[in-house]
Design an enzyme around this catalytic site. Structure first.
Site, PDB file in Angstrom:
ATOM      1  N   LEU A  60       0.957  -1.241  -0.131  1.00 14.02           N
ATOM      2  CA  LEU A  60       0.232  -0.005  -0.040  1.00 14.02           C
ATOM      3  C   LEU A  60       0.962   1.298   0.084  1.00 14.02           C
ATOM      4  O   LEU A  60       0.262   2.293  -0.060  1.00 14.02           O
ATOM      5  CB  LEU A  60      -0.892   0.037   1.340  1.00 14.02           C
ATOM      6  CG  LEU A  60      -1.948  -1.015   1.218  1.00 14.02           C
ATOM      7  CD1 LEU A  60      -2.930  -1.120   2.483  1.00 14.02           C
ATOM      8  CD2 LEU A  60      -2.975  -0.776  -0.113  1.00 14.02           C
ATOM      9  N   ASN A  91       7.072  -3.184   3.689  1.00 11.69           N
ATOM     10  CA  ASN A  91       8.189  -2.252   3.529  1.00 11.69           C
ATOM     11  C   ASN A  91       7.895  -1.015   3.012  1.00 11.69           C
ATOM     12  O   ASN A  91       7.799  -0.545   1.761  1.00 11.69           O
ATOM     13  CB  ASN A  91       8.950  -3.087   2.249  1.00 11.69           C
ATOM     14  CG  ASN A  91       7.884  -3.398   0.936  1.00 11.69           C
ATOM     15  OD1 ASN A  91       6.474  -3.366   1.143  1.00 11.69           O
ATOM     16  ND2 ASN A  91       8.259  -3.667  -0.207  1.00 11.69           N
ATOM     17  N   ASP A 149       8.989  -8.796   3.767  1.00 13.36           N
ATOM     18  CA  ASP A 149       8.709  -9.068   2.380  1.00 13.36           C
ATOM     19  C   ASP A 149       9.574  -7.836   1.451  1.00 13.36           C
ATOM     20  O   ASP A 149       9.598  -6.667   2.002  1.00 13.36           O
ATOM     21  CB  ASP A 149       7.370  -9.067   1.844  1.00 13.36           C
ATOM     22  CG  ASP A 149       7.033  -9.269   0.349  1.00 13.36           C
ATOM     23  OD1 ASP A 149       7.559 -10.177  -0.295  1.00 13.36           O
ATOM     24  OD2 ASP A 149       6.483  -8.146  -0.274  1.00 13.36           O
ATOM     25  N   HIS A 176       9.931 -14.016   2.353  1.00 11.55           N
ATOM     26  CA  HIS A 176      10.215 -13.832   1.046  1.00 11.55           C
ATOM     27  C   HIS A 176      11.614 -14.460   0.498  1.00 11.55           C
ATOM     28  O   HIS A 176      12.475 -14.136   1.213  1.00 11.55           O
ATOM     29  CB  HIS A 176      10.477 -12.403   0.793  1.00 11.55           C
ATOM     30  CG  HIS A 176      10.876 -11.785  -0.457  1.00 11.55           C
ATOM     31  ND1 HIS A 176      10.199 -11.140  -1.255  1.00 11.55           N
ATOM     32  CD2 HIS A 176      12.211 -12.026  -0.999  1.00 11.55           C
ATOM     33  CE1 HIS A 176      11.112 -10.984  -2.194  1.00 11.55           C
ATOM     34  NE2 HIS A 176      12.276 -11.429  -2.232  1.00 11.55           N
ATOM     35  N   HIS A 229       4.683 -15.611  -2.345  1.00 12.74           N
ATOM     36  CA  HIS A 229       4.852 -15.697  -3.931  1.00 12.74           C
ATOM     37  C   HIS A 229       5.573 -16.699  -4.499  1.00 12.74           C
ATOM     38  O   HIS A 229       6.993 -16.639  -5.136  1.00 12.74           O
ATOM     39  CB  HIS A 229       5.059 -14.455  -4.585  1.00 12.74           C
ATOM     40  CG  HIS A 229       6.089 -13.571  -3.496  1.00 12.74           C
ATOM     41  ND1 HIS A 229       7.290 -14.087  -3.334  1.00 12.74           N
ATOM     42  CD2 HIS A 229       6.362 -12.398  -3.339  1.00 12.74           C
ATOM     43  CE1 HIS A 229       8.162 -13.407  -2.779  1.00 12.74           C
ATOM     44  NE2 HIS A 229       7.669 -12.206  -2.714  1.00 12.74           N
ATOM     45  N   ASN A 275       9.569  -9.477  -8.517  1.00 12.50           N
ATOM     46  CA  ASN A 275      10.429 -10.277  -7.758  1.00 12.50           C
ATOM     47  C   ASN A 275       9.718 -11.101  -6.778  1.00 12.50           C
ATOM     48  O   ASN A 275       8.975 -10.370  -6.033  1.00 12.50           O
ATOM     49  CB  ASN A 275      11.234  -9.295  -6.798  1.00 12.50           C
ATOM     50  CG  ASN A 275      12.288  -9.967  -6.149  1.00 12.50           C
ATOM     51  OD1 ASN A 275      12.237 -11.428  -6.115  1.00 12.50           O
ATOM     52  ND2 ASN A 275      12.916  -9.432  -5.161  1.00 12.50           N
ATOM     53  N   ASP A 302       0.452  -9.911  -4.543  1.00  9.10           N
ATOM     54  CA  ASP A 302       1.551  -9.029  -4.496  1.00  9.10           C
ATOM     55  C   ASP A 302       1.424  -7.941  -5.256  1.00  9.10           C
ATOM     56  O   ASP A 302       2.375  -7.284  -6.102  1.00  9.10           O
ATOM     57  CB  ASP A 302       2.901  -9.998  -5.033  1.00  9.10           C
ATOM     58  CG  ASP A 302       4.161  -9.324  -4.528  1.00  9.10           C
ATOM     59  OD1 ASP A 302       4.044  -8.176  -4.062  1.00  9.10           O
ATOM     60  OD2 ASP A 302       5.279  -9.786  -5.074  1.00  9.10           O
ATOM     61  N   HIS A 306       3.994   1.021  -8.638  1.00  6.91           N
ATOM     62  CA  HIS A 306       5.263   1.924  -9.056  1.00  6.91           C
ATOM     63  C   HIS A 306       4.922   2.877  -9.866  1.00  6.91           C
ATOM     64  O   HIS A 306       4.100   2.622 -10.822  1.00  6.91           O
ATOM     65  CB  HIS A 306       6.518   1.094  -9.430  1.00  6.91           C
ATOM     66  CG  HIS A 306       7.037   0.057  -8.462  1.00  6.91           C
ATOM     67  ND1 HIS A 306       7.393   0.445  -7.299  1.00  6.91           N
ATOM     68  CD2 HIS A 306       6.992  -1.207  -8.546  1.00  6.91           C
ATOM     69  CE1 HIS A 306       8.019  -0.448  -6.504  1.00  6.91           C
ATOM     70  NE2 HIS A 306       7.716  -1.503  -7.110  1.00  6.91           N
ATOM     71  N   GLY A 321       7.722  -5.258  -9.784  1.00  4.85           N
ATOM     72  CA  GLY A 321       6.420  -5.368  -9.153  1.00  4.85           C
ATOM     73  C   GLY A 321       5.389  -4.913 -10.234  1.00  4.85           C
ATOM     74  O   GLY A 321       5.800  -3.999 -11.140  1.00  4.85           O
TER      75      GLY A 321
HETATM   76  O1  DOR Z   1       8.177  -7.573  -7.362  1.00 10.59           O
HETATM   77  C1  DOR Z   1       8.029  -7.062  -5.925  1.00 10.59           C
HETATM   78  N1  DOR Z   1       7.824  -5.844  -5.667  1.00 10.59           N
HETATM   79  N2  DOR Z   1       8.546  -8.104  -5.287  1.00 10.59           N
HETATM   80  C2  DOR Z   1       8.684  -7.961  -3.950  1.00 10.59           C
HETATM   81  O2  DOR Z   1       8.874  -8.693  -3.081  1.00 10.59           O
HETATM   82  C3  DOR Z   1       8.411  -6.273  -3.176  1.00 10.59           C
HETATM   83  C4  DOR Z   1       7.424  -5.462  -4.313  1.00 10.59           C
HETATM   84  C5  DOR Z   1       7.518  -4.408  -4.051  1.00 10.59           C
HETATM   85  O3  DOR Z   1       7.466  -3.788  -2.853  1.00 10.59           O
HETATM   86  O4  DOR Z   1       7.355  -3.382  -5.130  1.00 10.59           O
END
Ligand code: DOR
Length: 425
Positions: A60, A91, A149, A176, A229, A275, A302, A306, A321
């Site tokens: 979020l 994170n 994660d 993770h 994942h 990831n 997941d 971004h 992501g």
């Molecule tokens: O693709 C991913 N994006 N994998 C992750 O483990 C973290 C996540 C992110 O926070 O963007």
């Protein structure tokens, strides 16, 4: 008089499949049966009504990266996807390693009022993998799922100690799985495709080694471990064996990992960077078998928003992501070859049990239950248009793809927060 009645749907829940109207009053299901009436009607002809979906894995971004997503915008995307509860990954900036941050995220969720936001807590301080986070204190404040994660906990001794420490608490340790020294600089799955493209690869074994390590540490300690994942065939096989051995282990898979392969990176488009990375056809086949035979307990998105400015960078610098909340249901319905009740189980009551919210999410559609419900048309088709998704970000890998299966209404604590595909707040 009932406040709302959902009319004309087929009910799919842990009790089975049947026809019936569902009436709602005072936040709860008040009646289930034929020809019910209420002050207001949600038309659900041709639709399924089920317990709302529960996503164990959502980013979020608030606090700290509000240009990508906020608790409110992510909650809205969740509600539009049929989710009534989402676990917020830790994170953030600052990370969710203190009661203060966790309570703030929960409060933002309550203010948005679109779904229940369940903040996860970090396993280690600032997700740095060096010192244990205050897990007992976070658990006492209501956190159930702990994870770093984005990072795996690299140190096996620290992970062992966390597992031992967790035994007195009703918590789930969610890993993770990534041995970081094997993935430094990687942008995609290591295999034929990465070789052709000359791009640095993220080998499957970087995931599998940590899955294996944590299975063995769980065997040693008796801890309850959830694998985030899962993306490789060998990971699925390891979890299958661990479950057969009777360990307290659960696992999830993300829709992009059972629908897209590493071939997508031929576009050099960082929208497809994630990831763990998109893998091969064989891995997809193994994930599907794992989802079918119960090795994998839940579908988790997941959802990782971004902003375009970051995703438009070259593959090596763009962050990994993808968005996931609004496309999970149709992908699960369309790509797994499972019967509809099995898909709903993977999206609703199985993850609800892992998140520890089975008293109010993923429950049978019966009078007295909290009215957290998804109503969806399994046959309706729609085309993904990134500009119309509710997320603040646009990084869906399914842009332009036509999907079958559409959420029509979502009811959260007795209030329709989505009506006819439109968010109400
Ligand atoms: O693709 C991913 N994006 N994998 C992750 O483990 C973290 C996540 C992110 O926070 O963007």
């Amino acid at each position: 008089m009932n406040e709302w009645v959902i009319k004309g749907a087929t009910i799919v829940d842990p009790d089975g499949t049947r026809q019936g109207d569902v009436a709602i009053s005072g936040g709860r299901i008040s009646e289930v049966g034929a020809d019910l009436s209420g002050e207001r009607v949600l038309d659900a002809s041709g639709c399924i009504v089920s317990p709302g979906f529960v996503d164990l894995h959502v980013h979020l971004r608030q606090p700290g990266r509000e240009e990508a997503e906020t608790v409110e915008t992510g909650s809205r995307a969740a509600a539009l996807g049929g989710f009534t509860a989402i676990v917020a990954m830790p994170n953030t900036e600052p990370a969710q390693d203190s009661v203060a941050v966790v309570e703030q995220v929960r409060r933002w969720g309550e203010e948005a009022g679109l779904c229940e936001v369940l903040p996860s807590g970090c396993l280690t301080l600032d997700r740095a993998g060096e010192r244990m986070a205050p897990i007992a204190e976070l658990a006492a404040s209501g956190v159930r799922l702990f994870t770093d994660d984005g990072n795996g906990v690299q140190d096996p001794l620290l992970m062992r100690r966390i597992m031992e420490y967790s035994l007195d608490l009703d918590v789930v340790l969610a890993q993770h799985c990534e041995v970081a020294s094997l993935t430094a600089g990687a942008v995609m799955h290591e295999g034929c495709c990465s070789s052709h493209l000359g791009l640095p690869g993220w080998p499957a074994v970087a995931e599998e080694l940590m899955v294996f390590r944590d299975i063995e540490l769980a065997r040693l300690t008796g801890a309850r471990v959830h694998f985030l994942h899962l993306s490789t065939a060998r990971s699925v096989a390891l979890v299958r064996q661990a479950k057969a051995d009777g360990l307290r282990i659960t696992a999830e898979a993300a829709p992009h990992h059972f629908t897209l392969t590493d071939e997508m990176l031929r576009t050099f488009d960082a929208t497809f960077k994630v990831n763990p990375p998109l893998r091969t056809r064989d891995d997809i086949a193994a994930l599907k078998v794992g989802l079918r035979d119960g090795t994998i307990d839940a579908i988790a998105t997941d959802h990782a928003p971004h902003p375009a400015a970051l995703k438009e960078q070259p593959l090596d610098t763009a962050p990994p992501g993808m968005l996931g909340l609004q496309t999970a249901l149709p992908l699960a319905l369309g790509e797994l070859g499972l019967d509809l009740p099995e898909v709903v189980a993977l999206l609703s009551w199985r993850p609800a049990a892992i998140a520890g919210v089975s008293d109010r999410h993923g429950t049978a559609v019966r009078p007295g239950a909290v009215a957290n419900l998804a109503v969806f048309d399994p046959e309706a088709t729609w085309t993904v248009d990134a500009t119309r998704l509710a997320s603040k970000s646009r990084n869906t890998p399914y842009q332009g793809r036509t999907m079958r299966g559409q959420v029509r209404h979502t009811v959260f604590r007795g209030t329709p927060v989505v009506i006819d595909g439109e968010a109400q707040r």
